[in-house]
Design an enzyme around this catalytic site. Structure first.
Site, short mmCIF file in Angstrom:
data_model
loop_
_atom_site.label_atom_id
_atom_site.label_comp_id
_atom_site.label_asym_id
_atom_site.label_seq_id
_atom_site.Cartn_x
_atom_site.Cartn_y
_atom_site.Cartn_z
N ASP A 196 8.46 7.58 4.47
CA ASP A 196 8.98 7.82 3.15
C ASP A 196 9.38 9.16 2.81
OD1 ASP A 196 9.46 7.05 0.34
OD2 ASP A 196 8.30 5.47 0.42
N ALA A 212 0.93 -1.32 -0.18
CA ALA A 212 0.03 0.03 -0.05
C ALA A 212 0.80 1.19 0.06
CB ALA A 212 -0.82 0.08 1.21
N LYS A 213 0.36 2.40 -0.18
CA LYS A 213 1.33 3.67 -0.39
C LYS A 213 0.14 4.73 -0.22
CE LYS A 213 5.73 4.28 -0.89
NZ LYS A 213 6.71 3.50 -0.38
N GLY A 214 0.59 5.91 0.12
CA GLY A 214 -0.32 7.05 0.25
C GLY A 214 0.51 8.26 0.30
#
Ligand code: NAD
Length: 338
Positions: free
Chosen positions: A69, A28-30
């Site tokens: 990140d 997942a990423k956001g």
């Protein structure tokens, strides 16, 4: 520069990365499109808290566990944890890369850089080489780049050029990395660091070296500059730093590329260790964290190498084959095959 397409691509990379590292996560990423350098601490805090209010039902200990990140750090994770806990009760395992005082793991801050170094040692050993005495160029001097530079310097590697968003510097005899780290604590720009010459950041990726480690943005090695790259090894510490056209040009030149889904997997691996510690309520010593990280990185390298031998392919194809096969096997076992 983050947008939904990039977030989707990064989420997919994360899926293959956690499969390659063999940890029980998906992908997942956001992201938020902003320049954190232009925002004050209180603006960053408000932005993070509002973002968390909007996604608190989408994240969760067994659902989606954010980690720092580009442009985020332990403080960002602390705000997410605090805001999430207002809705769901105290939940340290909902984010990783937290400050140690809030349940973060020892060794998480250095984990991606240390994983990059373990990965580099593994690939160099295949060619009868080691970090000591080799020349390195590092793009990006944030969390990943600065740790990678420090650990390479500690192992006798020569970092001959580095850059960040403020500029690039070089010294053919090797930059004094511990002094540069101290300098960065009180200076925003690298450019005037003594004992080095400023250079055009556009020349950094094609600078003379043995090993090039991009630790900043995606897509920086592309068809415009790939043919001029001098490095014999590229360690993809950033996510997708090499675009597909450049990948082909570099492969034809015989450059060995260690792909992102393996090279930077140290971060998510220690995020997994942090999550395990939070769930168990038991904190590990830093030595144990680093030792387990080494074991996971080494095992993943052997698994990728086995794939390369079976399919007679390069390291990127070997890593993707490994990751996709593991996800496919799990999918079939659950009875989801088409
Ligand atoms: P960071 O925000 O701590 O540092 C980013 C660095 O890149 C900074 O030094 C910044 O000045 C530099 N930079 C930005 N634009 C640049 C440009 N145009 N030219 C040169 N330098 C530039 O981010 P980070 O956590 O170190 O992440 C770096 C890369 O590693 C990203 O691609 C990220 O997705 C990847 N990554 C990070 C982790 C992690 O645990 N932090 C894990 C896996 C992958």
């Amino acid at each position: 520069m983050v947008d939904p397409d990039e977030v989707n691509a990064l989420a997919q990379l994360m899926t293959w990365k956690t499969a390659v590292a063999n940890i029980p996560y998906g992908g997942a990423k956001g992201g938020i499109g902003c320049n954190p350098r232009d925002l004050s601490m209180s603006e960053l805090e408000r932005l993070t808290r509002v973002f968390t209010q909007r996604i608190h039902d989408l994240i969760g200990i067994h659902r989606d566990v954010p980690a720092p990140d580009m442009g985020t750090n332990a403080q960002t994770m602390a705000w997410i944890l605090d805001e999430y806990s207002k809705f769901h009760g105290h939940s340290p395992a909902v984010v990783t890369g937290k400050p140690i005082d809030l349940g973060g793991s020892l060794g998480r801050e250095s984990a991606t850089g240390l994983g990059v170094v373990f990965a580099t040692e593994s690939v160099l050993a295949e060619y009868g080489k080691s970090i000591s005495g080799m020349k390195f160029v590092i793009q990006g001097f944030g969390n990943v780049g600065s740790w990678a530079a420090k650990l390479i310097h500690d192992r006798g590697g020569k970092v001959v050029a580095v850059s960040d968003i403020t500029g690039a510097i070089k010294n053919p005899d090797g930059i004094d990395i511990p002094a540069l780290l101290r300098y960065k604590e009180s200076n925003t720009s690298l450019k005037e660091f003594q004992g080095t010459d400023a250079m055009d950041p556009n020349d950094l990726l094609v600078h003379e070296c043995d090993v090039l480690i991009p630790c900043a943005l995606g897509g920086v090695i592309n068809k415009e500059n790939a043919a001029d790259v001098k490095a014999k090894f590229i360690i993809e510490a950033a996510n997708h730093p090499t675009d597909p056209e450049a990948d082909e040009i570099l492969s034809n030149k015989g450059v060995v590329i260690l792909p992102d889904i393996y090279a930077n997997a140290g971060g998510v691996t220690v995020s997994y260790f942090e999550w395990v510690q939070n769930i168990q309520g038991f904190m590990w010593e830093e030595e144990k964290v680093n030792c387990e990280l080494k074991r996971y990185m080494h095992k993943a390298f052997l698994d990728i190498k086995a794939m390369c031998q079976i399919h007679n392919c390069n390291l990127r194809m070997g890593a993707f084959t490994l990751g996709v096969n593991r996800v496919a096997r799990a999918t079939i076992l659950r009875g989801w095959e088409a």
